[in-house]
Design a protein around this motif. Sequence first.
Motif, PDB file in Angstrom:
ATOM      1  N   ALA A 293     -34.294 -23.918   7.430  1.00  9.14           N
ATOM      2  CA  ALA A 293     -34.962 -23.588   8.648  1.00  9.14           C
ATOM      3  C   ALA A 293     -36.158 -22.638   8.233  1.00  9.14           C
ATOM      4  O   ALA A 293     -37.217 -22.860   8.771  1.00  9.14           O
TER       5      ALA A 293
ATOM      6  N   GLN B   6     -37.531 -22.171   5.258  1.00 14.44           N
ATOM      7  CA  GLN B   6     -38.341 -23.234   4.294  1.00 14.44           C
ATOM      8  C   GLN B   6     -39.109 -24.223   5.025  1.00 14.44           C
ATOM      9  O   GLN B   6     -40.012 -25.096   4.716  1.00 14.44           O
ATOM     10  N   ARG B   7     -38.573 -24.694   6.252  1.00  9.47           N
ATOM     11  CA  ARG B   7     -39.089 -25.841   7.235  1.00  9.47           C
ATOM     12  C   ARG B   7     -39.097 -26.982   6.523  1.00  9.47           C
ATOM     13  O   ARG B   7     -39.795 -27.878   6.470  1.00  9.47           O
TER      14      ARG B   7
ATOM     15  N   GLU C  19     -35.874 -30.142   6.177  1.00 11.76           N
ATOM     16  CA  GLU C  19     -34.309 -30.597   6.551  1.00 11.76           C
ATOM     17  C   GLU C  19     -33.711 -31.652   5.414  1.00 11.76           C
ATOM     18  O   GLU C  19     -34.642 -32.119   4.562  1.00 11.76           O
TER      19      GLU C  19
END
Length: 296
Positions: free
Chosen positions: A168, A170-171, A173
């Motif tokens: 999250a 590091q943005r 998925e």
Amino acid sequence: MSTYDELGRMADFPAGQVVKAASMIRTGTVVSLAGVRFPGMPLFPGHPPFQVLNYRTPRGIRATGAQPWGPVNDVGLGYMAEYLMASSHSGTHVDALAHMTIGEDMHWYGGGNPDEHLSDFGPMVGDASHLPPFFTRGVLVDVPGHRGVQSLEAGEPVDVDEVKEILAAQRVEVRPWDVVLFRTGYLSWWPDAEQLAAHRTAGPDISVARWLLEQGVVAAGSDTETFEVQPAPDPGPEGNPQPVHNALLIENGVYILESVDLEEIARRKVYEFCFVALPLKIRGATGSMVDPVAIY
């Protein structure tokens, strides 16, 4: 032999995933994810040492009067060739599906077992000759970067809640068909054998393995020799010393990469990239040395 599953999760790998991975390349920057192999290099204690031994040298050719091209060599042409004596698990490598066994019958993924499928020259099912090429999306989970430390301590586990928190931050998925790579900072000490021994071995625990299976990844790796945390904090009721290997490799055919050098890609703060690794197809081997790259 064809009745056995020898590809694991990669058996259904869609061609479109290669196109998606290639589309991630924006600048053409290539980062190597492997270190240099050399005689005396630090290795997991259970593996034989890595050796490079001269077999043929230009001085040796001249001294012995060898004629590898026949009698005509008026220009004094020579060459060098060598033996590599090493485990296929030396340095950065990928485990073949036959690498790990379990149970009284010593079976491995896909139904392989030593009574039927182990020859004097290695396993005949799930060996390195069936390792697939990897060209897919790669994701970095930088644990020490998130914690603000150089590296994790010896035997320090990484659980699924922390992995989700890091992703999250590091943005990024995790998606089906990904290769997920976990940095513990272990190779920041390379090649200091004493420091490496003092920091052996942090890594993902069984909760991470179960989550990776739910996400549909095809492979997972780390910068350590064992991938998973050792000793296992949760060996289960049967006392399995490597439950993560069991869950991923033996039970589900998810490939495991180890000793992946993630220091440079972490310094660049690149958390998703095109991941490419091409294993050597060696019959009877239980893994393959690889020099993977991250391209972005």
